[in-house]
Scaffold this motif. Structure first.
Motif, PDB file in Angstrom:
ATOM      1  N   SER A  79       0.841  -1.217   0.137  1.00  0.00           N
ATOM      2  CA  SER A  79       0.099   0.244   0.061  1.00  0.00           C
ATOM      3  C   SER A  79       0.886   1.268  -0.127  1.00  0.00           C
ATOM      4  O   SER A  79       0.414   2.406  -0.505  1.00  0.00           O
ATOM      5  N   LEU A  80       2.051   1.177   0.526  1.00  0.00           N
ATOM      6  CA  LEU A  80       2.997   2.281   0.595  1.00  0.00           C
ATOM      7  C   LEU A  80       3.774   2.691  -0.680  1.00  0.00           C
ATOM      8  O   LEU A  80       3.891   3.664  -1.349  1.00  0.00           O
ATOM      9  N   THR A  81       4.361   1.213  -1.254  1.00  0.00           N
ATOM     10  CA  THR A  81       5.042   1.424  -2.318  1.00  0.00           C
ATOM     11  C   THR A  81       4.628   1.384  -3.693  1.00  0.00           C
ATOM     12  O   THR A  81       5.104   1.725  -4.795  1.00  0.00           O
ATOM     13  N   GLY A  82       3.334   0.870  -3.727  1.00  0.00           N
ATOM     14  CA  GLY A  82       2.458   0.931  -4.917  1.00  0.00           C
ATOM     15  C   GLY A  82       2.869  -0.478  -5.613  1.00  0.00           C
ATOM     16  O   GLY A  82       3.575  -1.430  -5.427  1.00  0.00           O
ATOM     17  N   LYS A  83       2.532  -0.384  -7.050  1.00  0.00           N
ATOM     18  CA  LYS A  83       2.645  -1.257  -8.061  1.00  0.00           C
ATOM     19  C   LYS A  83       3.810  -1.584  -8.511  1.00  0.00           C
ATOM     20  O   LYS A  83       4.725  -0.539  -8.596  1.00  0.00           O
ATOM     21  N   VAL A  84       4.149  -2.890  -9.114  1.00  0.00           N
ATOM     22  CA  VAL A  84       5.433  -3.076  -9.565  1.00  0.00           C
ATOM     23  C   VAL A  84       5.013  -3.459 -11.184  1.00  0.00           C
ATOM     24  O   VAL A  84       4.052  -4.358 -11.610  1.00  0.00           O
ATOM     25  N   ALA A  85       5.661  -2.583 -11.975  1.00  0.00           N
ATOM     26  CA  ALA A  85       5.456  -2.859 -13.337  1.00  0.00           C
ATOM     27  C   ALA A  85       6.339  -3.966 -14.078  1.00  0.00           C
ATOM     28  O   ALA A  85       7.434  -3.811 -14.448  1.00  0.00           O
ATOM     29  N   GLY A  86       5.517  -5.386 -14.103  1.00  0.00           N
ATOM     30  CA  GLY A  86       6.337  -6.482 -14.416  1.00  0.00           C
ATOM     31  C   GLY A  86       6.683  -6.505 -15.835  1.00  0.00           C
ATOM     32  O   GLY A  86       7.671  -7.193 -15.938  1.00  0.00           O
TER      33      GLY A  86
END
Length: 285
Positions: A261-268
């Motif tokens: 929730s803090l770091t956000g999403k990973v663009a895989g």
């Protein structure tokens, strides 16, 4: 490929540690790629999320993962590179991280055949901002720099001028909740005193005398995020910016466990490690 570490060396009365990888059977001088971790992180963790060392053999490069000085074991955020921000503990304690890296280069040159014309700096977050500082302050040493989620410190941009063109690749998510993508700081962000992502890239583009003409391309889009590529100058593409619309404060292509929730999403679907290697190493041959 061999991976060594932790190796300890003394610099300015401080014990400094680092890890590094070396291709087997070196027969000629090879490039060196420095890989700097983010604030509160470590060299080992940066190796895990980026995998830079795994490309050492394929690309015939030495990769180096140094550790920043950690001042308070009870506060992991006191472990940062001195990227030039006045609010940084390393800055306040006058840690000479630039000098440490230059000394580490000499250490490598004494032991391995280093191609001195092809030394590069990369990093994540605070490590990215530090890499950009190295590219600016040590233009005679570094042949190119790159980073993820760590723009250039504003004060550094005010003080220094370009003496030669500097290749650079930068990646940042628009939904970064730790570092302001647009450079506008408020109390919800942990870090300030940095340029926006766009101004950081344009600052490096000016080293090529670029007047603003650039290549713009929407390279990927799905339900979670979109990736937009901007490259300067338009024909040569020496300075490249991947803006991840919806992306967070994470290393693209790295472990999905980075997401929170803090770091956000990973663009895989964007491999930051591969892209950085190809831009800084392949294009400079």
């Amino acid at each position: 490929m061999e991976v060594f570490g932790p190796v300890t060396m003394t610099f300015e009365e401080r014990e400094r540690t680092f890890y590094y990888s070396v291709p087997e059977n070196l027969e000629q001088a090879v490039p060196v790629v420095f890989c700097f971790h983010g604030a509160g992180s470590s060299a080992r963790h940066h190796m895990k999320i980026t995998g830079f060392h795994k490309l050492s053999e394929e690309h015939q490069v030495i990769t180096v993962f140094p550790d920043a000085v950690h001042f308070d074991p009870a506060d992991r955020m006191t472990k940062q590179w001195n990227e030039g921000r006045e609010k940084n503990t390393a800055f306040q304690q006058e840690v000479n991280d630039v000098g440490f890296v230059l000394d580490l280069i000499d250490w490598l040159k004494q032991r391995y055949p280093v191609d001195e014309s092809r030394i590069y700096a990369t990093g994540f977050s605070n490590g990215s901002a530090f890499s950009l500082r190295l590219g600016l302050e040590c233009q005679d040493v570094f042949a190119g720099v790159g980073g993820v989620s760590g723009p250039l410190v504003k004060d550094l941009a005010k003080k220094f001028q370009w003496s030669k063109p500097m290749p650079m690749l930068f990646i940042m998510g628009t939904d970064d909740k730790l570092v302001p993508y647009d450079g506008h700081y408020d109390s919800t962000y942990m870090i300030d005193q940095l340029l926006s992502a766009e101004k950081t890239v344009k600052f490096f583009a000016k080293s090529w005398g670029d007047g603003g003409t650039h290549h713009h391309e929407r390279v990927m889009e799905n339900e979670e995020y979109a990736i937009v590529k901007n490259a300067y100058p338009q024909e040569e593409e020496k300075v490249v910016f991947y803006s991840i619309e919806g992306g967070g404060h994470t290393w693209p292509g790295g472990p999905l466990s980075q997401a929170s929730s803090l770091t956000g999403k990973v663009a895989g679907q964007l491999d930051a490690t591969k892209i950085l290697f190809e831009h800084l190493i392949t294009f400079q041959r």
